[in-house]
Design an enzyme around this catalytic site. Structure first.
Site, PDB file in Angstrom:
ATOM      1  N   ARG A  51       0.791  -1.223   0.000  1.00 21.04           N
ATOM      2  CA  ARG A  51       0.000   0.000   0.000  1.00 21.04           C
ATOM      3  C   ARG A  51       0.823   1.272   0.000  1.00 21.04           C
ATOM      4  O   ARG A  51       0.595   2.175  -0.813  1.00 21.04           O
ATOM      5  CB  ARG A  51      -0.882   0.088   1.271  1.00 21.04           C
ATOM      6  CG  ARG A  51      -2.213  -0.548   1.177  1.00 21.04           C
ATOM      7  CD  ARG A  51      -2.546  -1.114   2.545  1.00 21.04           C
ATOM      8  NE  ARG A  51      -1.548  -2.123   2.845  1.00 21.04           N
ATOM      9  CZ  ARG A  51      -1.676  -3.383   2.453  1.00 21.04           C
ATOM     10  NH1 ARG A  51      -2.749  -3.770   1.850  1.00 21.04           N
ATOM     11  NH2 ARG A  51      -0.724  -4.268   2.696  1.00 21.04           N
ATOM     12  N   THR A  52       1.750   1.365   0.938  1.00 21.20           N
ATOM     13  CA  THR A  52       2.404   2.666   1.146  1.00 21.20           C
ATOM     14  C   THR A  52       3.229   3.047  -0.081  1.00 21.20           C
ATOM     15  O   THR A  52       3.115   4.157  -0.604  1.00 21.20           O
ATOM     16  CB  THR A  52       3.287   2.610   2.409  1.00 21.20           C
ATOM     17  OG1 THR A  52       2.507   2.073   3.469  1.00 21.20           O
ATOM     18  CG2 THR A  52       3.787   3.981   2.788  1.00 21.20           C
ATOM     19  N   LYS A  80      25.872  -3.266  -0.741  1.00 24.89           N
ATOM     20  CA  LYS A  80      27.354  -3.204  -0.740  1.00 24.89           C
ATOM     21  C   LYS A  80      27.858  -2.445   0.477  1.00 24.89           C
ATOM     22  O   LYS A  80      29.039  -2.190   0.599  1.00 24.89           O
ATOM     23  CB  LYS A  80      27.838  -2.484  -2.002  1.00 24.89           C
ATOM     24  CG  LYS A  80      27.403  -3.115  -3.308  1.00 24.89           C
ATOM     25  CD  LYS A  80      27.861  -2.221  -4.468  1.00 24.89           C
ATOM     26  CE  LYS A  80      26.992  -2.441  -5.688  1.00 24.89           C
ATOM     27  NZ  LYS A  80      27.097  -1.297  -6.627  1.00 24.89           N
ATOM     28  N   ARG A 101      11.004   3.821   3.615  1.00 24.21           N
ATOM     29  CA  ARG A 101      10.657   2.849   4.669  1.00 24.21           C
ATOM     30  C   ARG A 101      11.929   2.113   5.035  1.00 24.21           C
ATOM     31  O   ARG A 101      12.701   1.727   4.161  1.00 24.21           O
ATOM     32  CB  ARG A 101       9.606   1.863   4.190  1.00 24.21           C
ATOM     33  CG  ARG A 101       9.402   0.721   5.200  1.00 24.21           C
ATOM     34  CD  ARG A 101       8.202  -0.110   4.892  1.00 24.21           C
ATOM     35  NE  ARG A 101       6.978   0.637   5.124  1.00 24.21           N
ATOM     36  CZ  ARG A 101       5.756   0.097   5.029  1.00 24.21           C
ATOM     37  NH1 ARG A 101       5.629  -1.182   4.721  1.00 24.21           N
ATOM     38  NH2 ARG A 101       4.678   0.817   5.252  1.00 24.21           N
ATOM     39  N   HIS A 129       4.616   5.811  11.661  1.00 27.87           N
ATOM     40  CA  HIS A 129       4.156   5.670  10.277  1.00 27.87           C
ATOM     41  C   HIS A 129       3.186   6.840  10.030  1.00 27.87           C
ATOM     42  O   HIS A 129       1.975   6.667   9.961  1.00 27.87           O
ATOM     43  CB  HIS A 129       3.457   4.319  10.120  1.00 27.87           C
ATOM     44  CG  HIS A 129       3.210   3.879   8.710  1.00 27.87           C
ATOM     45  ND1 HIS A 129       3.337   4.723   7.611  1.00 27.87           N
ATOM     46  CD2 HIS A 129       2.838   2.676   8.207  1.00 27.87           C
ATOM     47  CE1 HIS A 129       3.049   4.041   6.505  1.00 27.87           C
ATOM     48  NE2 HIS A 129       2.748   2.792   6.839  1.00 27.87           N
TER      49      HIS A 129
HETATM   50  N1   CP Z   1      -0.360  -0.038   5.883  1.00 27.54           N
HETATM   51  C1   CP Z   1       0.838  -0.290   5.352  1.00 27.54           C
HETATM   52  O1   CP Z   1       1.857   0.303   5.729  1.00 27.54           O
HETATM   53  O2   CP Z   1       0.831  -1.260   4.368  1.00 27.54           O
HETATM   54  P1   CP Z   1       2.097  -1.726   3.548  1.00 27.54           P
HETATM   55  O3   CP Z   1       3.040  -2.404   4.514  1.00 27.54           O
HETATM   56  O4   CP Z   1       1.585  -2.660   2.494  1.00 27.54           O
HETATM   57  O5   CP Z   1       2.756  -0.506   2.974  1.00 27.54           O
END
Ligand code: CP
Length: 304
Positions: A51-52, A80, A101, A129
């Site tokens: 999603r993100t 590396k 992320r 998040h």
């Molecule tokens: N909600 C969320 O962070 O989903 P993903 O891990 O798929 O990005």
């Protein structure tokens, strides 16, 4: 700081403004379709995501911009030994904004210190998040018409669930919001979150292990996945993984206008027989995530 690392960087009025822009994007998408022509986002994902990452990429494409990046750090020079600091200095030469992320808590903060373009934290370990929280807030606002005066139940892995920590950081600033924190003993909310967020703000909250007892009181039920990847022991995960399974039958005592959210992915914690219940909002929440990320990218790039 140029980017967004922690939802608490945003004031309530800035959050409300982002929600307003997202609602305008939903109503008038054509007005925004060329806003970021010629601009690029780099999505640097050192940890899996569906999603993100894809909502950031869709958000940029729908604003007329383009996308570069990686979805697997093994295909980047991180494999590396290149540091996050060096990586983002390099990516700043190619992109106008970065979404990152990383499994290590604090990595996006380091990235934001070294990048010359804004860095958005797309999830760092069990920490924060913030853009999931913005998606959650937009969903609650659209479903309930307000972000104040409600009882919010957060259920599941409250220890490792970064979306829970960020949501508490945001909603504790709205008036009249009471929290019911529903988890097994081992997965209770960290003391630091209680002290730094809930106690500091004077929030009203109770902790319980019983979803059944909490259910009739809730305006929002925020279910979460037990975060297998953060457990030191597989045995502990196996013992706790099915602590809560929401089924259609368990909703019989819930309010008619309660809303069920989940940041997704789900594993077992919401049965598919709940999906057709009008109170289930988790797929709408995904779509809202794209719109609020569009609003955030515009804000961070200084585009009205
Ligand atoms: N909600 C969320 O962070 O989903 P993903 O891990 O798929 O990005």
């Amino acid at each position: 700081m140029n980017g967004l690392i922690d939802i608490q960087q945003l004031s309530v009025s800035e959050i409300d403004e982002l929600i307003g822009v997202a609602e305008d994007i939903i109503a008038n998408p054509e007005k925004y379709s060329q806003k970021l022509k010629g601009k690029k986002i780099a999505t640097l994902f050192y940890e899996p995501s569906t999603r993100t990452r894809l909502s950031f990429e869709s958000a940029m494409l729908e604003l007329g911009g383009s996308v570069i990046g990686f979805s697997d750090s093994d295909s980047s020079s991180a494999s590396k030994g290149e540091s996050v600091a060096d990586t983002v200095r390099v990516i700043s030469c190619f992109a106008d904004i970065i979404a990152m992320r990383h499994p290590k808590e604090g990595a996006p903060l380091v990235a934001d210190m070294y990048a010359t373009v804004p860095v958005i934290n797309a999830g760092d370990g069990g920490h924060y998040h913030p853009t999931q929280t913005l998606a959650d807030l937009l969903t609650i606002k659209r479903e309930k018409g307000r972000l104040t005066d409600m009882t919010v139940g957060l259920c599941g892995d409250l220890k490792f669930g970064r979306t829970v920590h960020s949501l508490l950081g945001a909603m504790s600033r709205y008036s009249g919001v009471d929290f019911i924190l529903i988890s097994p003993e081992e997965l209770k909310i960290p003391e630091s979150v209680k002290t730094d967020i809930l106690d500091r703000r004077g929030s009203s909250y109770v902790e319980t292990a019983s979803l059944t007892e909490a259910m009739p009181k809730l305006d929002i039920l925020y279910m979460t996945r037990i975060q297998r990847e953060r457990f030191a022991s597989e045995d502990d995960y196996q013992r706790l993984k099915d602590s809560y399974i929401l089924t259609a039958d368990k909703l019989k005592d819930a309010k008619e206008d309660m809303r069920i959210l989940h940041p997704l992915p789900r594993v077992n914690e919401i049965s598919v027989d709940v999906d057709s219940d009008p109170r289930a909002c988790y797929f709408k929440q995904v779509l809202n995530g794209k719109f609020i990320r569009m609003a955030l990218i515009l804000k961070l790039l200084g585009v009205k």
